[in-house]
Motif scaffolding. Structure first.
Motif, PDB file in Angstrom:
ATOM      1  N   MET A  39       0.703  -1.272  -0.073  1.00  0.00           N
ATOM      2  CA  MET A  39      -0.045   0.038   0.036  1.00  0.00           C
ATOM      3  C   MET A  39       1.074   1.334  -0.013  1.00  0.00           C
ATOM      4  O   MET A  39       1.713   1.633   1.026  1.00  0.00           O
ATOM      5  N   SER A  40       0.815   2.206  -0.957  1.00  0.00           N
ATOM      6  CA  SER A  40       1.600   3.192  -1.008  1.00  0.00           C
ATOM      7  C   SER A  40       1.173   4.564  -0.203  1.00  0.00           C
ATOM      8  O   SER A  40       0.025   4.466   0.089  1.00  0.00           O
ATOM      9  N   ASN A  41       1.853   5.254   0.255  1.00  0.00           N
ATOM     10  CA  ASN A  41       1.630   6.475   0.958  1.00  0.00           C
ATOM     11  C   ASN A  41       0.721   7.295   0.209  1.00  0.00           C
ATOM     12  O   ASN A  41      -0.278   7.922   0.910  1.00  0.00           O
ATOM     13  N   ASP A  42       0.732   7.430  -0.974  1.00  0.00           N
ATOM     14  CA  ASP A  42      -0.112   8.510  -1.811  1.00  0.00           C
ATOM     15  C   ASP A  42      -1.623   7.691  -2.218  1.00  0.00           C
ATOM     16  O   ASP A  42      -2.299   8.314  -2.540  1.00  0.00           O
ATOM     17  N   GLN A  43      -1.523   6.433  -1.959  1.00  0.00           N
ATOM     18  CA  GLN A  43      -2.792   5.686  -2.255  1.00  0.00           C
ATOM     19  C   GLN A  43      -3.132   4.707  -1.343  1.00  0.00           C
ATOM     20  O   GLN A  43      -3.174   3.543  -1.394  1.00  0.00           O
ATOM     21  N   PRO A  44      -3.368   5.181   0.066  1.00  0.00           N
ATOM     22  CA  PRO A  44      -3.635   4.482   0.893  1.00  0.00           C
ATOM     23  C   PRO A  44      -4.920   3.432   0.914  1.00  0.00           C
ATOM     24  O   PRO A  44      -4.856   2.317   1.763  1.00  0.00           O
TER      25      PRO A  44
END
Length: 248
Positions: free
Chosen positions: A1-6
Motif C-alpha cells: 500500500m503506497s503512501n499516496d494511495q492508502p
C-alpha cells in the motif's frame, strides 16, 4: 500500500445518499473504488397545505434544518410557490456544514451551527435569547426522531417536508457485493440505513467480514445495538472526514 494511495485495492461502499460527488473523487484519489448503493431514498413530501405552511414560515423566529434533504425539499417548495429567499426573514439553524452550505445555495443565511453535527448536541447548545424564541419550526423528515421537539426548552412546531423510504432496488446488489468482496468497507451515515442493512442483508452476511465506518455517535450506537462492530468514526460528522479517517 503506497503512501499516496492508502486505499489501494479497497472497495468503499456508501450506504447513504451522498449529495455531491467530491467524496467519491476523494476515495479514487486515495486509490480506492467508491460504490454507491444507498439503502434509503428520500423524496419531497407534498401536501395540499404546503403553500399555506410556506407562507407562515416568516412568522417563526427560527427555522431548524437537520439535513440537506430537508433543505432541498424546502427549496423546491420555495420555487414552486414563487417565494424568494428575501421573504424568509426567520433566523436559520442548521446541523452540519453541509446542511448550512445547502441553505446558502438556496439563498438563506445560517445563524447557528452546533459544534457537533448531531441533534442531541444541538438541543444542548442552541440557546438564543428569550426574545428570539417566540416561535420555532423544525423542517423534518418523515421518520425524524423526537429530540428536537421534546428536548428543546421551547415550543417547537414541525413540518414534514421529505419522506425516507427503503431503497429496495439496491438491497440485492449490496448483499451480493459484500458476500463476494471481502476487502469492502461499509460506510453508514444514518440509523435508517443501519436498520435496512440489519433487516435485509445482515441475516445473510453477518457483520464481521468487512470494515465498518459510521458518521456520528447516534449511527454508531445503532450499529452496536444491531450487533455490529464500528471500526472508524470521525470526530467531525461528514462523509469526507469519515473517508479521511479510514486512512489513519
Amino acid at each position: 500500500m503506497s503512501n499516496d494511495q492508502p486505499l489501494k485495492g479497497q472497495i468503499i461502499i456508501f450506504t447513504g445518499t451522498p449529495k455531491s460527488e467530491d467524496v467519491f473523487e476523494l476515495v479514487e484519489q486515495l486509490g480506492g473504488t467508491p460504490i454507491s448503493l444507498p439503502l434509503i431514498q428520500v423524496s419531497e413530501w407534498i401536501e395540499p397545505t404546503d403553500e399555506q405552511r410556506l407562507m407562515t414560515c416568516p412568522t417563526y423566529d427560527w427555522l431548524i434544518f437537520t439535513s440537506q434533504s430537508a433543505v432541498e425539499s424546502f427549496g423546491l417548495k420555495m420555487k414552486r410557490f414563487g417565494v424568494s429567499p428575501d421573504a424568509i426573514t426567520s433566523q436559520i439553524a442548521a446541523i452540519g456544514t453541509r446542511t448550512a452550505a445547502a441553505l446558502t445555495k438556496i439563498g438563506l443565511t445560517v445563524q447557528f451551527i452546533p459544534t457537533v453535527f448531531s441533534a442531541d448536541v444541538f438541543v444542548q447548545e442552541f440557546k438564543p435569547t428569550e426574545n428570539e424564541t417566540r416561535r420555532l419550526l423544525f423542517l423534518r423528515g418523515s421518520i425524524a426522531g423526537v429530540t428536537i421537539r421534546e428536548e428543546l426548552p421551547f415550543d417547537v412546531d414541525e413540518w414534514t417536508v421529505y419522506s425516507t423510504e427503503k431503497a429496495v432496488h439496491n438491497i440485492e446488489s449490496l448483499k451480493n457485493l459484500v458476500q463476494t468482496e471481502k476487502s469492502s468497507t461499509l460506510l453508514f451515515a444514518s440509523p435508517s440505513a443501519v436498520n435496512v442493512f440489519s433487516e435485509e442483508i445482515a441475516p445473510f452476511t453477518g457483520w464481521d467480514t468487512y470494515k465498518i465506518g459510521a458518521i456520528g455517535h447516534v449511527t454508531e450506537q445503532a450499529l452496536i445495538e444491531k450487533g455490529a462492530h464500528v471500526d472508524v468514526i470521525p470526530s467531525t460528522y461528514t462523509l469526507k472526514d469519515l473517508v479521511l479517517e479510514l486512512i489513519k
